[in-house]
Design a protein around this motif. Sequence first.
Motif, short mmCIF file in Angstrom:
data_model
loop_
_atom_site.label_atom_id
_atom_site.label_comp_id
_atom_site.label_asym_id
_atom_site.label_seq_id
_atom_site.Cartn_x
_atom_site.Cartn_y
_atom_site.Cartn_z
N VAL A 289 0.84 -1.21 0.00
CA VAL A 289 0.00 0.00 0.00
C VAL A 289 0.87 1.26 0.00
O VAL A 289 0.66 2.19 -0.80
CB VAL A 289 -0.95 0.01 1.23
CG1 VAL A 289 -1.61 1.37 1.37
CG2 VAL A 289 -2.00 -1.07 1.10
N ALA A 290 1.86 1.29 0.89
CA ALA A 290 2.76 2.45 0.95
C ALA A 290 3.52 2.63 -0.35
O ALA A 290 3.74 3.77 -0.81
CB ALA A 290 3.73 2.27 2.12
N THR A 291 3.88 1.53 -0.98
CA THR A 291 4.65 1.59 -2.23
C THR A 291 3.82 2.16 -3.37
O THR A 291 4.28 3.01 -4.13
CB THR A 291 5.17 0.19 -2.60
OG1 THR A 291 5.93 -0.34 -1.52
CG2 THR A 291 6.02 0.24 -3.84
N PHE A 292 2.59 1.68 -3.50
CA PHE A 292 1.71 2.19 -4.56
C PHE A 292 1.43 3.67 -4.36
O PHE A 292 1.37 4.44 -5.33
CB PHE A 292 0.39 1.40 -4.59
CG PHE A 292 0.53 0.00 -5.10
CD1 PHE A 292 1.22 -0.28 -6.27
CD2 PHE A 292 -0.03 -1.06 -4.41
CE1 PHE A 292 1.35 -1.58 -6.74
CE2 PHE A 292 0.10 -2.37 -4.87
CZ PHE A 292 0.78 -2.62 -6.03
N ALA A 293 1.24 4.08 -3.12
CA ALA A 293 0.98 5.50 -2.83
C ALA A 293 2.18 6.35 -3.28
O ALA A 293 2.00 7.43 -3.88
CB ALA A 293 0.70 5.69 -1.34
N TYR A 294 3.38 5.88 -3.00
CA TYR A 294 4.59 6.60 -3.40
C TYR A 294 4.73 6.65 -4.93
O TYR A 294 5.10 7.68 -5.50
CB TYR A 294 5.81 5.95 -2.77
CG TYR A 294 7.13 6.60 -3.10
CD1 TYR A 294 7.37 7.92 -2.76
CD2 TYR A 294 8.12 5.89 -3.76
CE1 TYR A 294 8.59 8.53 -3.07
CE2 TYR A 294 9.34 6.49 -4.07
CZ TYR A 294 9.55 7.80 -3.72
OH TYR A 294 10.76 8.41 -4.03
N ALA A 295 4.40 5.53 -5.59
CA ALA A 295 4.52 5.46 -7.05
C ALA A 295 3.61 6.47 -7.74
O ALA A 295 3.92 6.95 -8.83
CB ALA A 295 4.20 4.05 -7.52
N VAL A 308 13.30 2.24 -6.06
CA VAL A 308 12.83 2.01 -4.69
C VAL A 308 11.45 1.36 -4.72
O VAL A 308 11.16 0.44 -3.95
CB VAL A 308 12.79 3.33 -3.90
CG1 VAL A 308 12.20 3.11 -2.50
CG2 VAL A 308 14.18 3.94 -3.80
N VAL A 309 10.59 1.84 -5.62
CA VAL A 309 9.26 1.24 -5.77
C VAL A 309 9.36 -0.22 -6.15
O VAL A 309 8.65 -1.07 -5.62
CB VAL A 309 8.45 2.02 -6.83
CG1 VAL A 309 7.17 1.26 -7.20
CG2 VAL A 309 8.11 3.41 -6.33
N CYS A 310 10.26 -0.53 -7.08
CA CYS A 310 10.43 -1.93 -7.53
C CYS A 310 10.88 -2.83 -6.38
O CYS A 310 10.39 -3.95 -6.22
CB CYS A 310 11.43 -1.99 -8.67
SG CYS A 310 10.84 -1.29 -10.22
N ILE A 311 11.81 -2.34 -5.58
CA ILE A 311 12.31 -3.13 -4.45
C ILE A 311 11.21 -3.36 -3.42
O ILE A 311 10.97 -4.49 -2.97
CB ILE A 311 13.52 -2.44 -3.80
CG1 ILE A 311 14.71 -2.42 -4.76
CG2 ILE A 311 13.91 -3.14 -2.49
CD1 ILE A 311 15.86 -1.56 -4.31
N ALA A 312 10.51 -2.28 -3.05
CA ALA A 312 9.48 -2.39 -2.02
C ALA A 312 8.27 -3.19 -2.49
O ALA A 312 7.72 -4.01 -1.75
CB ALA A 312 9.04 -0.99 -1.59
N SER A 313 7.85 -2.98 -3.74
CA SER A 313 6.71 -3.74 -4.25
C SER A 313 7.07 -5.21 -4.45
O SER A 313 6.23 -6.09 -4.27
CB SER A 313 6.20 -3.14 -5.57
OG SER A 313 7.23 -3.09 -6.54
N GLY A 314 8.33 -5.48 -4.77
CA GLY A 314 8.79 -6.87 -4.83
C GLY A 314 8.75 -7.52 -3.47
O GLY A 314 8.35 -8.69 -3.34
N LEU A 315 9.11 -6.77 -2.45
CA LEU A 315 9.02 -7.27 -1.08
C LEU A 315 7.58 -7.64 -0.72
O LEU A 315 7.31 -8.69 -0.15
CB LEU A 315 9.56 -6.21 -0.12
CG LEU A 315 9.68 -6.59 1.36
CD1 LEU A 315 10.75 -7.65 1.55
CD2 LEU A 315 10.03 -5.35 2.19
N GLY A 316 6.65 -6.77 -1.09
CA GLY A 316 5.23 -7.06 -0.82
C GLY A 316 4.73 -8.26 -1.60
O GLY A 316 3.97 -9.08 -1.08
N LEU A 317 5.16 -8.38 -2.86
CA LEU A 317 4.74 -9.52 -3.68
C LEU A 317 5.26 -10.83 -3.09
O LEU A 317 4.56 -11.85 -3.11
CB LEU A 317 5.24 -9.35 -5.11
CG LEU A 317 4.88 -10.48 -6.08
CD1 LEU A 317 3.38 -10.56 -6.27
CD2 LEU A 317 5.58 -10.28 -7.42
#
Length: 415
Positions: A289-295, A308-317
Amino acid sequence: MENKNTLERLPAYAVFAGVLASAGLPIYIHAPKFFIDEYGVSLTSIAGILFFLRLFDVIQDPALGWLSGALRRQRRIAVAIAASMMVLGMSGLFAVTPLTTPLVWFGIMLALLFSGFSFLTITFYAQGVEKAVRSSQIGHVRLASWRETGALAGICIAAIAPTVFIWISPSPFTVFTGFFVAGVTLAVVMMAPEWSIEKSENPFAFCSILKDPVVRKLLLIAFVNAAPVAVTSTLFLFFVETVLDAPGFEGPLLLLFFVSAAASAPFWANIAKRVSSKKALLMGMSVSVATFAYASLLGAGDVLSFMVVCIASGLGLGADLTLLPAIFADRVAKHSHSASPAFGLWSFVSKLTLAVAAITVLPLLESSGLEPGIPAPVEAVGMLTLLYAVVPCILKLIAIGLLLLTPLSADQCES
C-alpha cells in the motif's frame, strides 16, 4: 530415510515452480507488447483477446481441477502432456511466424500455453499439500518458501531474458524459447518421483469445499489481492516508457522487482514462524500500500525513485505469493478438502482478476489517447498513473480489510 528423501526433493519443487512461473506472468507482460510491436495489432484488439482468453482460462480451471483429481493414477503422463502443450504454445508465440492472422494466432497459442500452465499449476500445488501433510519435517510455509522462491527466480529469468538475449541474437525471443524448452524438460524429470498417490481424492468436491466459510473468504481475498498484480503487470512496460520516460530501462527494473520478490520469500517464511502467517501477510500487504501510494507521485525522469518502488513492491509480492497460498493450503489440509479441486478454485479466482484487468485497463489507456509510436498526451500519462498506482493501492486496502475480518485459528496461522 524417507524424511531425508523428502527434504532432498525440495529443490525439485523450486525448479518446477520456476519453469511454471516463467510461462505465466512474464509472458503476460511480454506477449502483448511483442505482437503489438511486431505485427501492429491494436491495443483494443489485444485487450479483447486477452479478456476472452482469461475468461476461458478462468472457466476451465475448475474443470482442470476435476481432471487433475481424476487423473491421479496417470499423473506422470498427464504432466508430460501438459508440459508439451506449454512448449508448443511458447514456440508458436515467439519462434514461429503466424500461420494465420497474427491476432488469431496470438489467441490460439496463448490458449494452448495457458491451458498447459493451468493444469500443471493446479496439479503442482495439490501435490504440495500432500507432501506437507505426509512429512513431519515440512510444513506448508516451508514448502511454500522453496516453491515461491523458485517461482520468483523463474519470473526474474523470464522477465529479463529477452532483454539480455538481444545482445547475442537478433531474435531474442526465439533464443528464450529454446531455453524454456530445456527448462521444462529438466523440471519434468526432477519432479517425476514426486507424483505419488497417497490417498483417494473426490474430484467432485467443489460444493463441500465452498461450504467452508473460511475457504470462501480466502478465495475472495485471493481475488481482490491478485488484482493489483494483474493491473501493474499489464501496465508495467507502458508506465516505464510513458510516465517515467525511460525506454530501455524496462528490463533492469523488472529484474530488480522480481529479484526483490524472490529474495524476500525466505524472509517472510521466517517472519511467519515468529508472528503467524496472517500477521506477516498483513505486514507485507501494508508495504505494498505504501509503495503504490509513493509510485503515484512519480513522473518523467524519476527512475531512481522507481527503483525504490520496484524493491518495495517486490518485497510485498514475496509476502503475497509465499503466505497466502500457504494459509489456503493449510486450511484445505486441516479440513480434509480435496486438494486438486480446491486449487482449481484458487486458480479460478486468481486468474479472474487478469481477465478483468485485460478488458479494462488497455481500452482505458487507448481511450485516453495512448498509441504506440507517438508521444503520449497528458491525459494518457495521468490515466497510466491512476491505473498503475492509485487503483492498486485502493484494491490492496480492501484486501487488507477482508483479511482482518477472516478468522484463522492459531495453529493455522503458524503453519
